[in-house]
Design a protein around this motif. Structure first.
Motif, PDB file in Angstrom:
ATOM      1  N   ARG A  75     135.178  76.105 -41.376  1.00  0.00           N
ATOM      2  CA  ARG A  75     134.766  74.527 -40.818  1.00  0.00           C
ATOM      3  C   ARG A  75     132.661  75.795 -40.572  1.00  0.00           C
ATOM      4  O   ARG A  75     132.437  75.451 -39.738  1.00  0.00           O
ATOM      5  N   THR A 129     138.163  67.317 -50.465  1.00  0.00           N
ATOM      6  CA  THR A 129     138.778  66.708 -49.783  1.00  0.00           C
ATOM      7  C   THR A 129     139.986  65.542 -49.762  1.00  0.00           C
ATOM      8  O   THR A 129     140.579  64.922 -50.180  1.00  0.00           O
ATOM      9  N   ILE A 130     141.169  65.698 -48.662  1.00  0.00           N
ATOM     10  CA  ILE A 130     142.238  64.665 -48.779  1.00  0.00           C
ATOM     11  C   ILE A 130     141.528  63.351 -48.554  1.00  0.00           C
ATOM     12  O   ILE A 130     142.027  62.185 -48.848  1.00  0.00           O
ATOM     13  N   ASP A 131     140.218  63.291 -47.054  1.00  0.00           N
ATOM     14  CA  ASP A 131     139.597  62.464 -47.140  1.00  0.00           C
ATOM     15  C   ASP A 131     139.029  60.827 -48.273  1.00  0.00           C
ATOM     16  O   ASP A 131     138.947  59.903 -47.844  1.00  0.00           O
ATOM     17  N   MET A 173     145.842  60.807 -41.775  1.00  0.00           N
ATOM     18  CA  MET A 173     144.702  61.497 -41.710  1.00  0.00           C
ATOM     19  C   MET A 173     143.947  60.237 -42.456  1.00  0.00           C
ATOM     20  O   MET A 173     143.515  59.779 -42.737  1.00  0.00           O
ATOM     21  N   GLY A 174     142.283  61.317 -42.656  1.00  0.00           N
ATOM     22  CA  GLY A 174     141.030  60.357 -43.025  1.00  0.00           C
ATOM     23  C   GLY A 174     139.651  60.237 -42.671  1.00  0.00           C
ATOM     24  O   GLY A 174     139.120  59.901 -42.953  1.00  0.00           O
ATOM     25  N   ARG A 175     140.052  60.876 -41.175  1.00  0.00           N
ATOM     26  CA  ARG A 175     139.012  60.865 -39.986  1.00  0.00           C
ATOM     27  C   ARG A 175     138.418  59.026 -40.106  1.00  0.00           C
ATOM     28  O   ARG A 175     139.135  58.830 -39.641  1.00  0.00           O
ATOM     29  N   GLU A 226     144.162  57.431 -38.704  1.00  0.00           N
ATOM     30  CA  GLU A 226     143.622  58.272 -36.998  1.00  0.00           C
ATOM     31  C   GLU A 226     142.566  58.299 -36.471  1.00  0.00           C
ATOM     32  O   GLU A 226     142.174  57.612 -35.171  1.00  0.00           O
ATOM     33  N   HIS A 291     149.256  67.713 -40.419  1.00  0.00           N
ATOM     34  CA  HIS A 291     148.801  68.314 -41.333  1.00  0.00           C
ATOM     35  C   HIS A 291     150.040  68.730 -42.295  1.00  0.00           C
ATOM     36  O   HIS A 291     149.307  69.074 -43.185  1.00  0.00           O
ATOM     37  N   ARG A 294     148.066  67.502 -45.728  1.00  0.00           N
ATOM     38  CA  ARG A 294     147.192  68.753 -46.684  1.00  0.00           C
ATOM     39  C   ARG A 294     148.697  69.443 -47.157  1.00  0.00           C
ATOM     40  O   ARG A 294     147.513  70.087 -47.769  1.00  0.00           O
TER      41      ARG A 294
HETATM   42  O1  F6P Z   1     138.785  66.480 -43.754  1.00  0.00           O
HETATM   43  C1  F6P Z   1     140.125  67.096 -43.563  1.00  0.00           C
HETATM   44  C2  F6P Z   1     141.039  67.218 -42.372  1.00  0.00           C
HETATM   45  O2  F6P Z   1     141.922  67.005 -42.895  1.00  0.00           O
HETATM   46  C3  F6P Z   1     140.670  65.351 -41.320  1.00  0.00           C
HETATM   47  O3  F6P Z   1     141.071  63.940 -42.398  1.00  0.00           O
HETATM   48  C4  F6P Z   1     140.723  64.932 -40.663  1.00  0.00           C
HETATM   49  O4  F6P Z   1     139.971  64.536 -39.417  1.00  0.00           O
HETATM   50  C5  F6P Z   1     140.106  66.491 -39.804  1.00  0.00           C
HETATM   51  O5  F6P Z   1     140.446  67.498 -41.516  1.00  0.00           O
HETATM   52  C6  F6P Z   1     141.613  67.552 -39.727  1.00  0.00           C
HETATM   53  O6  F6P Z   1     140.528  68.932 -38.921  1.00  0.00           O
HETATM   54  P1  F6P Z   1     141.276  70.322 -38.882  1.00  0.00           P
HETATM   55  O7  F6P Z   1     142.684  71.184 -40.254  1.00  0.00           O
HETATM   56  O8  F6P Z   1     140.613  71.115 -38.150  1.00  0.00           O
HETATM   57  O9  F6P Z   1     143.336  69.605 -37.600  1.00  0.00           O
END
Ligand code: F6P
Length: 368
Positions: A75, A129-131, A173-175, A226, A291, A294
């Motif tokens: 990131r 993005t999975i989001d 997930m999904g922020r 989340e 995770h 993902r």
């Molecule tokens: O943006 C993708 C995502 O998986 C979000 O859904 C989640 O909040 C975030 O990344 C988690 O990030 P990291 O892998 O840095 O913990």
């Protein structure tokens, strides 16, 4: 011979390798002009640090089914330090590049947009993005794989939940976006779905679960995002919906280099589980899928979408459609200008594609 840089940034998503493979193979087949692809390790950090790998058609030959990204990711926000932008521009020049294909979510794409806008770097963005929260495209690749993984996990959880007549609170997930949660919930016959786009109170969730019990269904699956905004639970919701439809962060919390809220896996699931247990006097368990959503191999949809995105990105390179973002609209894969899809600078509020209310109404139709 034209030299094209390829990188993957942000959280990984199933389907990244499909895009890389398609870009490299499609460009290698271009008639007339010859193309050579150079991969950067770990997103923008690779461009900054000139950390590269030659992407030949042989190298990307058997990666379609693999999750993650063969290039690695990070990131890295080049715009945090002006010297990082300078280093990236120098690498671009030193490596004699002719264009960049940046595969990533809104963070990665905004760097590609700024480099194109401010420094005339010919860049194409591919939304990942999975989001599923990137503006301009119906679906980002990775999203459907995440939904399927979450759905199969809930299929497994249901048997143990049923045996114990419990309530299971599953966190997705999904922020700030409820796409994964809502689609997973609908695909999994969830009894309640809580997303950031619609604030709810814990009493509302409890009522629906208790009605289901009265109707003879002794177990329940509650799916929470989340970033869900749920009143009446501790810790207090971090993402608060406002009456004008916007949202804001409710407290001082940890953020990453792009200003994204760092959510703690399991926090909301546990908080909701604890409160439901108190209110309903039944056993409730909380679980964050985290995770796992993902990881692993991409679904057929994401292998194909990633492949189509990669082909489109390669053709945009050949056609010099720079400053564009690859998109899916309906059944068509095409490109749109990045301008308008991405915030103009990092001090502005981020712009996301959020879940439409109508989708939740479908799910609510099945509540007790
Ligand atoms: O943006 C993708 C995502 O998986 C979000 O859904 C989640 O909040 C975030 O990344 C988690 O990030 P990291 O892998 O840095 O913990």
């Amino acid at each position: 011979m034209k030299r094209i840089g390829v990188l993957t940034g942000g959280g990984d998503a199933p389907g990244l390798n499909a895009v890389i493979r398609a870009v490299v193979i499609r460009l290698s087949k271009e008639k007339g002009e010859q193309y050579q692809c150079i991969g950067f390790h770990d997103g923008w950090a690779g461009l900054r640090d000139k950390s590269t790998v030659d992407l030949t058609p042989e190298f990307v030959g058997s990666i379609l089914h693999e999750g993650g990204t063969i290039l690695g990711t990070s990131r890295t926000n080049l715009y945090k330090k002006p010297e990082d932008v300078e280093k990236a521009l120098k690498s671009y020049k030193d490596l004699n590049l002719d264009a960049l294909v940046a595969i990533g979510g809104d963070d990665t794409l905004e760097i590609a947009y700024y480099l194109h806008r401010d420094h005339h770097i010919p860049a194409i963005g591919v939304p990942k993005t999975i989001d599923n929260d990137v503006l301009g495209t119906d679906f980002t690749f990775g999203f459907w794989s995440a939904v399927e993984k979450a759905m199969y996990a809930i299929d497994d959880l249901r048997t143990t939940t049923m045996s114990h007549h419990r309530i299971m609170v599953v966190e997705c997930m999904g922020r700030h976006a409820g796409w994964i949660t809502a689609y997973t919930g609908l695909a999994s016959e969830a009894d309640f779905i809580a997303v950031p786009e619609r604030a709810v109170h814990i009493d509302e969730i409890a009522k629906v679960c208790s009605r289901a019990r009265e109707q003879g269904k002794l177990h329940a699956i509650v799916v929470v995002a989340e970033g869900a905004s749920i009143g009446g639970v501790e810790p207090k919701p971090r993402v608060v919906r406002k009456s004008d439809g916007g949202w804001e962060i409710s407290e001082k919390i940890e953020r990453d280099s792009f200003g994204n809220v760092v959510l703690k896996p399991g926090e909301i699931a546990e908080a909701v589980a604890r409160e439901l247990e108190k209110l309903l006097k039944v056993e409730v368990r909380g679980l964050a899928l985290g995770h796992l959503q993902r990881g692993g191999s991409p679904s057929a949809f994401d292998r194909i979408l990633g492949t189509r995105y990669g082909i489109c990105a390669a053709e945009a390179v050949v056609g010099c459609k720079f400053g564009h973002l690859v998109t899916l609209r309906g059944h068509l894969v095409d490109t749109v200008p990045m301008k308008g899809m991405i915030r103009e600078n990092q001090t502005e509020k981020k712009r996301y594609k959020l879940l439409p209310k109508e989708f939740l109404e479908i799910a609510e139709c099945f509540y007790a």
